[in-house]
Design a protein around this motif. Structure first.
Motif, short mmCIF file in Angstrom:
data_model
loop_
_atom_site.label_atom_id
_atom_site.label_comp_id
_atom_site.label_asym_id
_atom_site.label_seq_id
_atom_site.Cartn_x
_atom_site.Cartn_y
_atom_site.Cartn_z
N THR A 124 -17.64 6.28 -2.16
CA THR A 124 -18.34 6.93 -0.74
C THR A 124 -19.85 6.33 -0.98
N GLY A 125 -20.34 6.19 0.14
CA GLY A 125 -21.73 5.93 0.48
C GLY A 125 -22.11 4.26 0.09
N ARG A 126 -23.30 4.17 0.42
CA ARG A 126 -23.82 2.63 0.61
C ARG A 126 -23.62 2.08 -0.84
N ARG A 127 -23.94 3.02 -2.15
CA ARG A 127 -23.90 2.58 -3.30
C ARG A 127 -22.35 2.34 -3.89
N LEU A 128 -21.44 2.85 -2.93
CA LEU A 128 -20.10 2.56 -3.44
C LEU A 128 -19.75 3.27 -4.54
N VAL A 129 -20.11 4.57 -4.92
CA VAL A 129 -19.82 5.34 -6.09
C VAL A 129 -18.65 6.01 -5.98
N THR A 130 -17.94 6.11 -7.18
CA THR A 130 -16.51 6.76 -7.10
C THR A 130 -16.81 8.15 -6.71
N THR A 131 -15.93 8.66 -5.88
CA THR A 131 -16.30 10.24 -5.31
C THR A 131 -15.70 11.43 -6.49
N TRP A 132 -16.32 12.26 -6.46
CA TRP A 132 -16.13 13.34 -7.35
C TRP A 132 -14.72 13.69 -7.75
N ILE A 133 -14.19 13.60 -8.78
CA ILE A 133 -13.06 14.10 -9.51
C ILE A 133 -11.83 13.21 -8.97
N ILE A 134 -12.17 11.80 -8.31
CA ILE A 134 -11.10 11.28 -7.58
C ILE A 134 -9.94 11.10 -8.34
N ASP A 135 -10.07 10.62 -9.42
CA ASP A 135 -8.68 10.21 -10.26
C ASP A 135 -7.55 11.33 -10.15
N GLU A 136 -8.32 12.56 -10.70
CA GLU A 136 -7.42 13.69 -10.60
C GLU A 136 -7.04 14.10 -9.08
N LEU A 137 -7.88 13.98 -8.26
CA LEU A 137 -7.45 14.46 -6.77
C LEU A 137 -6.24 13.42 -6.26
N LEU A 138 -6.67 12.20 -6.45
CA LEU A 138 -5.49 11.23 -5.83
C LEU A 138 -4.07 11.50 -6.33
N GLY A 139 -3.94 11.61 -7.71
CA GLY A 139 -2.69 12.00 -8.35
C GLY A 139 -2.12 13.18 -7.78
N PHE A 140 -3.00 14.35 -7.58
CA PHE A 140 -2.44 15.60 -6.93
C PHE A 140 -2.14 15.56 -5.85
N ALA A 141 -2.88 14.65 -4.78
CA ALA A 141 -2.86 14.70 -3.49
C ALA A 141 -1.24 14.05 -3.12
N ARG A 142 -0.99 12.81 -3.71
CA ARG A 142 0.40 12.25 -3.65
C ARG A 142 1.38 13.27 -3.82
N GLU A 143 1.40 14.17 -4.82
CA GLU A 143 2.45 14.99 -5.06
C GLU A 143 2.35 16.03 -4.21
N ALA A 144 1.32 16.66 -3.93
CA ALA A 144 0.98 17.56 -2.62
C ALA A 144 1.82 17.37 -1.42
N TYR A 145 1.58 15.90 -0.97
CA TYR A 145 1.74 15.73 0.25
C TYR A 145 3.64 15.18 0.28
N ASP A 146 3.65 14.93 -0.88
CA ASP A 146 5.25 14.78 -0.86
C ASP A 146 6.09 16.11 -0.82
N ARG A 147 5.66 17.02 -1.60
CA ARG A 147 6.04 18.48 -1.55
C ARG A 147 5.98 18.88 -0.16
N ALA A 148 4.67 18.62 0.64
CA ALA A 148 4.68 19.26 2.03
C ALA A 148 5.80 18.39 2.96
N ALA A 149 6.03 17.03 2.74
CA ALA A 149 7.01 16.41 3.59
C ALA A 149 8.40 16.89 3.31
N GLU A 150 8.78 17.15 2.14
CA GLU A 150 10.06 17.86 1.84
C GLU A 150 10.07 19.43 2.60
N GLU A 151 9.17 20.25 2.58
CA GLU A 151 9.15 21.23 3.15
C GLU A 151 9.14 21.41 4.47
N LEU A 152 8.37 20.63 5.19
CA LEU A 152 8.27 20.36 6.53
C LEU A 152 8.98 19.55 7.20
#
Length: 361
Positions: free
Chosen positions: A53-81
């Motif tokens: 994020t931003g001009r300094r290209l810093v890693t966003t807050w807790i992104i390592d945790e968020l990315l892994g969780f998001a992949r699983e969450a959207y996969d579950r949503a795909a199955e359910e929807l």
């Protein structure tokens, strides 16, 4: 005889929709109230999950945790929807100035985990005017937010989980036993009301920082026969971002306005964005839509999650700012686990960090 549920949810944007999915998995009865504004921030967002994020290209807050969780969450949503709303993407980040190029190379040298240089920085000269090259950011992800919200809404309707009407806060009654709204009784209520949260009588003291964004939807006919990327979406960025939207339509934006007179689209944004696109694109384009919305951002750039310290039947899932697609699945899960097991919500997101402000007489 009134209706009784465990939770009453106010709002069916990205937060309310993921909260609905989590509650369904947990088997907790709930009802969602949402009038379905077409220009809520969730409905006009680009849907990009970008780990820097931003001009300094810093890693966003807790992104390592968020990315892994998001992949699983959207996969579950795909199955359910019954459809996928989540795809891998790379950001092609053109350097608008020599300083920005140097900043990218410096971050890369320091070990910028999500940054890399392309094999050939001249390979997009058939599409764009650029002189200083570009870097690549990834893995990123694109979420088809409008399709996801619509699929969730249809599911809510099918299961009798949604009332499509305006929520009137004056009719809410809260006591030690729970809450009552008209003929609905619930043990708890959770506000996922986005920008409306700024005026929420329970949470208006929180340090919200309303932020207006505008975007254009543009058609680029000359790109029809030349797909942008093989197997993944490509987001092009040079000050503004061009995000794949539908077929040969692109989302172009966005602005970040901390001071604004109204929430409507402005001619100034349109003129500036179209001028920037004309300077950047080698193909002609046509603007087909112009949107604006107010994001529920916060001064600390951290979300508001959990239950009111003075009224534990009243909760909130809000303040996601521009990061709703990554934060909403994660914190909807945290909130439901807190309801089920009492597991603490992450301290720097828990609304109880504002206990003094929220309980002040």
């Amino acid at each position: 005889m009134g209706r009784q549920v465990e939770l009453l949810i106010i709002g069916a944007g990205i937060c309310g929709s993921f909260l609905h999915l989590e509650l369904e998995r947990a088997g907790l009865s709930h009802l969602v109230i949402d009038e379905g504004s077409p220009f809520a921030a969730s409905r006009v967002a680009a849907g990009l999950i970008n780990p820097v994020t931003g001009r300094r290209l810093v890693t966003t807050w807790i992104i390592d945790e968020l990315l892994g969780f998001a992949r699983e969450a959207y996969d579950r949503a795909a199955e359910e929807l019954g459809a996928r709303f989540f795809s891998p993407a790379t950001v092609v980040d053109y350097f608008p100035t020599a300083q920005m190029r140097l900043a990218f190379l410096k971050r890369l040298e320091e070990g910028g985990a999500y940054l890399r240089l392309p094999d050939d920085e001249r390979d997009w000269l058939d599409r764009f005017y650029y002189e200083l090259g570009y870097g690549l950011i990834g893995p990123c992800y694109l979420v088809d937010v409008p399709a996801l919200l619509e699929a969730c809404r249809q599911r809510m309707k099918t299961r009798g989980r949604v009332l499509e009407e305006r929520f009137e806060s004056a009719e809410l009654r809260v006591d030690e036993e729970g809450v009552r709204y008209r003929d609905i009784e619930a043990r708890r209520i959770v506000f996922c009301d986005g920008a409306a949260g700024f005026d929420n009588p329970w949470f208006s003291r929180l340090p919200f920082a309303p932020n207006k964004g505008e975007a254009l939807i543009v058609e680029i006919p000359g790109w029809k026969d030349r797909p942008a990327g093989a197997g993944e979406a490509l987001v092009f960025k040079k000050g503004i971002s061009l995000v794949p939207w539908r077929e040969n339509l692109y989302w172009a934006g966005s602005s970040y306005e901390w001071s604004f007179e109204h929430a409507q689209p402005t001619e100034l944004f349109r003129a500036r964005t179209e001028a920037a696109l004309r300077d950047w694109l080698k193909e002609p384009f046509r603007t087909v839509e112009h949107w604006a919305a107010v994001r529920p951002a916060t001064l600390e750039r951290r979300p508001f999650v959990g239950f009111h310290p003075g009224s534990p039947a009243v909760g909130i899932l809000n303040g996601m700012g521009t990061k709703g697609c990554s934060l909403a699945p994660y914190f909807a899960h945290e909130l439901v686990q807190n309801v089920l097991t009492g597991r603490p919500i992450r301290a720097d997101a828990d609304v109880k960090r504002f206990t003094k402000v929220l309980t002040r007489k």
